[in-house]
Write a protein that holds these residues in place. Structure first.
Motif: not given
Lengths: 405, 686
Positions: B78-94
């Protein structure tokens, strides 16, 4: 191996002369004209002839475009090794004016080939109506005038400057060609992409694939390198460029053929895999038609013949450095390019080819007719001057070049 | 043209003269000074102050990355900004960003090698190092993303919980194989290329720690021509394997997106488009790192302005390919007639993420156009700044692809807007910290320029040395010839010991080749030539047999190919069949990525291991290391060694043979006393 020692090398075709004085030209015209007349006045209708015509046209257009690409990339990379081959590529690219002329019958028969050109079909098809701003006969003609204007002027520009260097030996001309090659390459990329969309992808006007331009490019390039090997080996056999094009150059042409066989497979697999995996009906229909009935064998034949066989055959250094073997491999690749285009062009709804491969005498007739016309045109362009860029500043480098590995 | 007229006198090597090739190395360098300069970077007691500043900043960021990982695992995702619908975010971008960065290194080391672009020798080592560090950064992210990074073995193909095998039809598993293979092969390639240079560092080492560390790392490399022959073949094979591999890696990464049916992801051009973008961003990163590095470490003679200009051109070319893909995607979105496709692309350009989209377009397509101008391509400050834009732009490309497609998918009711948290942003910064820290350590402890490769592309006419040195060498030669007897007498002092062999030293490859002809014609068999870099023409003079390495690699490839196929067939079709996305249990197209990766992996390992085993390495001790001057073989001298085990060996006769060559020094190497066996790093160098 290499050219027989002690033989004289010839670097200029005799005469050259007008293309109209070439018997090959007239036989070719007769074949195509006779076939067309037979189709129009026979009872089968002209559609089947036009399919074959489109196949032959696309085949020779792709080879000429591959040649243009080779000229551009040689200048873009300041290539040294390829100098002795570049003139042949310039001459083959210079046949693009002939492709422009031979495009006319396709425009005349456009409604036989393309459903989007038939008003009665478009009137009942919402998807085609949505694309009508792009897929309409007038815009199609305008685009093709633009493509040919770009291609013919690029081919002429590089051919003319290179010819001028034969006379003056001015290294500044090399720099001019190098500078022009970068914007030339951009124009080439855009035009070949949209040309492939227009000519081939829009045969099935509902279907779309963003990689299609790259797919057509990969096929054009691999078959051009195969053609280059065949042309060089033939010319050497009849006494030309025996020493200036060495086994090292042939080895490199073989390597490039091999590399682009792999590149073609990579692009073809990417397209197939993504459509197969996504499994959306609007996309899979294109492959489905190529997997039903006899077409299954054509698809598998493409997998084996356009990738596995040349991949394994051309991998060996031994093969690439033996004239006979290289000629066999290159001819095979050219045949497979015909199969690839046949596989793209023929299985269409409007051609009513569901489940069967519609082989027809017209296929052979058109390919033979086009071959004769292009040989006549190429012979004429080759006859204009030496087959080697005689005073290219990097000619010595090219002649001395040896493969290390 | 003005440029041509002044070329003869100008020192600007970015000018083009088609009548000659520009020099690849500037300044008055010879083999000796190449070794001195490059090894000097590692050997200087302290790095420049800028290095300390950069390392302080980057290691702080790297530390913060580790601390934040602890925070992430302690508190939860939860400390990340992941949410629904954007379950793939910074980790996959990076992840995608960092894998992409790595591609330039492989392009330089493998593809430019195959295309005979010899200018690559100046930059390939540093670029390959960058590849490895970028892939390390990339691999961290899926590891974290799993949620339990202490159980990464869940990714491996073994039946984990409840005997379930991994799903080999999933592109995420293809990623594991693709990136894992990529990392392994890049590491092997990098390390193999570095072995001869590590030997240089070993032979110059002055402290015990360095002698041992570089001595072990160099595996006992002694510049043997028979070794070079297999080494070069292995290099070629690894380059040929790495070329399709590098295309496959970002293609497989693109499959993560493109095999789905999400608009904006499902596009057939994704594989080549991702590869072009990867090379584009990677080259920008290479320039970003090398521009300061060449300045700080005095490597401007090897990483010249022309190198930077060439890189700018590649950035321009690959940037154009990326722009082409943007254009084609946009056109086909319209052309498809598919309303959702059309919406997705308009939404990217005009919707809530339009700001990110236009950052991407400006940085990736508009800004690099400045590289059409030569003035820009030859101004290091401009290059550095524009490359920073490209790095930003390519990061945003991944952001745009991933976030916009997820945020506004098929179901308007589930639409959302993703905003990163401070943890997301700090961890992104932290990954740069890890990357830069590793790169700075590399600059400090390993040879930044591939010395052996640079030496092999320099002009080596006999007597290429500077005039003064030529004079001095002439004296040495004369002195050596005159005092040969006395020298042998002196080395003979080992009294009573048997000779291990004879060693003759040459100062030019031409002399060496002539001498090698003589030794071969005399009928010797247990002999060798030793050189600082592979000398072509020597193989013919020595009649070296062609290596069988190719067959070993072929066998490795066949084993890899079949194990890939059998593994996937048996696990997913026989042992534990599961229906996934309506695909057949054994679906060949979905098995091709992993089969391909395993083929390349096994072939590459076969090439690497095969080369060293055929060479009889690692072998840290060899009698030639006992010789007094042999350490110069990894710098600037050429040697012939004749072993005493040779059936034709006869101390007097063999000595006479070597004395008749153009050698500058001949030496008898005696077997060591029982008690004084020593390693390569601690031979009796005086």
């Amino acid at each position: 191996m290499g050219a027989p020692e002690g033989l004289e090398e010839r670097r200029a075709l005799d005469g050259g002369g007008s293309v109209l004085s070439s018997p090959a030209m007239w036989v070719g015209v007769t074949l195509l004209g006779g076939g067309g007349a037979a189709a129009i006045f026979g009872n089968g209708g002209s559609q089947r002839f036009l399919q074959s015509y489109l196949l032959a046209f696309t085949f020779f257009l792709s080879l000429a475009l591959g040649a243009l690409f080779f000229v551009l990339i040689s200048h873009l990379t300041r290539s040294g090794w390829s100098v002795t081959l570049r003139r042949l590529a310039e001459d083959l690219a210079s046949t693009l004016w002939l492709a422009a002329l031979l495009f006319v019958p396709i425009v005349l028969g456009i409604d036989e080939l393309y459903e989007w050109a038939r008003e009665d079909v478009v009137a009942h098809d919402a998807v085609l109506q949505g694309k009508a701003a792009y897929l309409n006969t007038n815009f199609f003609i305008i685009r093709w005038i633009f493509y040919f204007a770009v291609w013919v002027s690029l081919a002429e520009y590089f051919s003319r400057l290179s010819g001028k260097q034969d006379e003056t030996g001015d290294p500044e001309l090399t720099l001019r060609m190098e500078r022009a090659s970068a914007p030339g390459m951009l124009l080439f990329a855009v035009t070949i992409t949209f040309a492939s969309f227009d000519l081939l992808m829009s045969l099935d006007a509902h279907w779309f694939s963003t990689i299609f331009g790259v797919y057509f490019f990969s096929g054009s390039t691999v078959s051009f390198f195969a053609l280059l090997a065949v042309v060089v080996l033939f010319m050497q056999r009849i006494g030309f460029v025996r020493h200036s094009v060495t086994v090292e150059h042939l080895h490199d042409v073989g390597k490039l053929t091999f590399a682009f066989v792999v590149f073609w497979a990579y692009i073809a697999f990417s397209q197939y895999m993504l459509i197969w995996y996504g499994n959306l009906p609007e996309e899979t229909g294109w492959y489905e038609r190529r997997q039903e009935g006899d077409w299954t064998w054509a698809s598998l034949g493409l997998l084996a013949g356009h990738f596995l066989i040349p991949f394994l055959f051309l991998m060996s250094r031994h093969v690439k450095r033996r004239r006979g073997m290289l000629a066999a491999g290159a001819t095979w690749v050219l045949l497979m390019h015909v199969l690839d285009l046949y596989w793209i062009i023929m299985p269409q709804k409007q051609f009513d080819t569901a489940g069967r491969i519609p082989l027809h005498g017209f296929d052979v007739l058109c390919l033979a007719g086009f071959a004769l016309l292009f040989i006549a045109a190429a012979k004429q362009t080759m006859g204009r001057r030496s087959l080697i860029p005689e005073r290219d500043p990097r000619l010595a480098e090219a002649m001395a070049f040896e493969n290390e590995g | 043209m003005r440029g041509l007229a002044v070329l003869g006198t100008s020192s600007d090597i970015t000018l083009d003269d088609p009548t000659r090739r520009a020099p690849l190395v500037l300044g008055e360098h010879d083999t000796t000074s190449v070794t001195d300069t490059v090894c000097g970077v590692v050997e200087r007691p302290k790095p420049p102050r800028a290095w300390y500043v950069a390392f302080a900043i980057s290691s702080t960021l790297a530390t913060s990355f580790l601390v934040l990982q602890g925070y992430l695992f302690g508190v939860g995702v939860g400390v990340w900004g992941l949410q629904n619908p954007v379950g793939w975010a910074f980790d996959i971008i990076n992840f995608v960003f960092w894998v992409g960065i790595g591609h330039a290194g492989t392009l330089i080391s493998a593809i430019l090698f195959l295309f005979r672009q010899k200018w690559r020798t100046g930059i390939n080592r540093a670029a390959e190092a960058m590849t490895i560090f970028a892939v390390i950064c990339a691999l961290i992210y899926p590891g974290i993303h799993l949620g339990r990074w202490w159980m990464p073995f869940y990714l491996l193909p073994y039946p984990n919980a409840m005997q379930v095998w991994p799903n080999f039809r999933s592109p995420l598993l293809w990623d594991v194989f693709a990136v894992g293979t990529y990392f392994t092969v890049s590491l092997l390639f990098w390390y193999m290329g570095m072995v001869p240079d590590l030997a240089s560092l070993r032979d110059r080492a002055t402290t015990k720690v360095r002698k041992i560390a570089y001595g072990i790392a160099a595996l006992g490399w002694r510049g043997s021509h028979r070794h070079w022959h297999r080494y070069e073949r292995a290099y070629l094979i690894l380059a040929a394997l790495a070329t399709p591999l590098v295309l496959s890696v970002h293609s497989v990464v693109s499959f993560d997106f493109a095999v789905s049916i999400l608009p904006g992801w499902h596009s057939t051009i994704f594989p080549p488009y991702f590869v072009a973008g990867a090379i584009f961003s990677g080259f920008a990163m290479v320039a970003t790192l090398l521009i300061p590095a060449r300045e700080w470490f005095g490597l401007k003679d090897f990483i010249t302005l022309r190198h930077l200009e060439n890189m700018c051109k590649i950035i321009l070319a690959t940037g154009s390919m990326v722009g082409y893909a943007y254009g084609v995607e946009f056109f086909i979105a319209w052309y498809s007639g598919n309303a959702i496709e059309q919406f997705t692309f308009l939404n990217r350009a005009l919707g809530p993420y339009a700001w990110a989209y236009w950052i991407m377009v400006v940085c990736n397509v508009v800004v690099p156009q400045a590289f059409w101008l030569k003035r820009v391509r030859t101004n290091v400050w401009m290059i550095w700044i524009l490359c920073a834009f490209v790095n930003v732009g390519m990061w945003f490309e991944r952001f745009v692809i991933i976030v916009t497609s997820l945020a506004n998918d098929f179901l308007p009711s589930s639409w959302g807007y993703f905003t990163p948290t401070w943890v997301d942003l700090c961890m992104l910064a932290g990954s740069f910290g890890i990357f830069l820290s590793l790169f700075l350590l590399f600059c400090r402890f390993l040879p930044m320029v591939a010395m052996a490769e640079v030496k092999s592309v320099m002009p080596h006419a006999p007597g290429y040395h500077g005039a003064d040195e030529e004079h001095a060498l002439g004296d040495v030669r004369k002195a050596a010839g005159e005092s040969q007897e006395s020298e042998i007498e002196r080395t003979n002092a080992g009294n009573g010991r048997a000779p291990s062999g004879l060693l003759a030293e040459f100062e030019s490859p031409a002399d060496l080749i002539r001498a090698a002809e003589q030794v071969r014609q005399a009928g010797y068999r247990h002999w060798d030539a030793h050189t600082p870099y592979p000398v072509h023409g020597l193989g013919r003079a020595m009649a070296v047999k062609d290596t069988a390495l190719g067959w070993i690699v072929l066998a490795g490839g066949i084993v890899g190919c079949f194990s890939g196929l059998v593994l996937q067939w048996w696990t997913n079709a026989v042992d534990y069949p599961v229906v996934i996305s309506g695909k057949p249990f054994w679906s060949l197209p979905a098995n091709i990525p992993i089969t391909f990766e395993l083929t390349v992996l096994f072939s590459a390992i076969a090439a690497f291991v095969g080369m060293f085993v055929l060479n009889g390495l690692p072998k840290l001790h060899h009698w030639v290391f006992e010789a007094e001057h042999f350490q110069r073989v990894t710098s600037d001298r050429y040697f012939i060694s004749i072993e005493s085990s040779d059936p034709k060996f006869d101390l007097a006769e063999s000595r006479a043979l070597l004395a008749s060559t153009n050698s500058v020094r001949n030496e008898i190497v005696w077997e060591p006393e029982e008690s004084s066996v020593s390693g390569p790093g601690s031979g009796n160098h005086s």
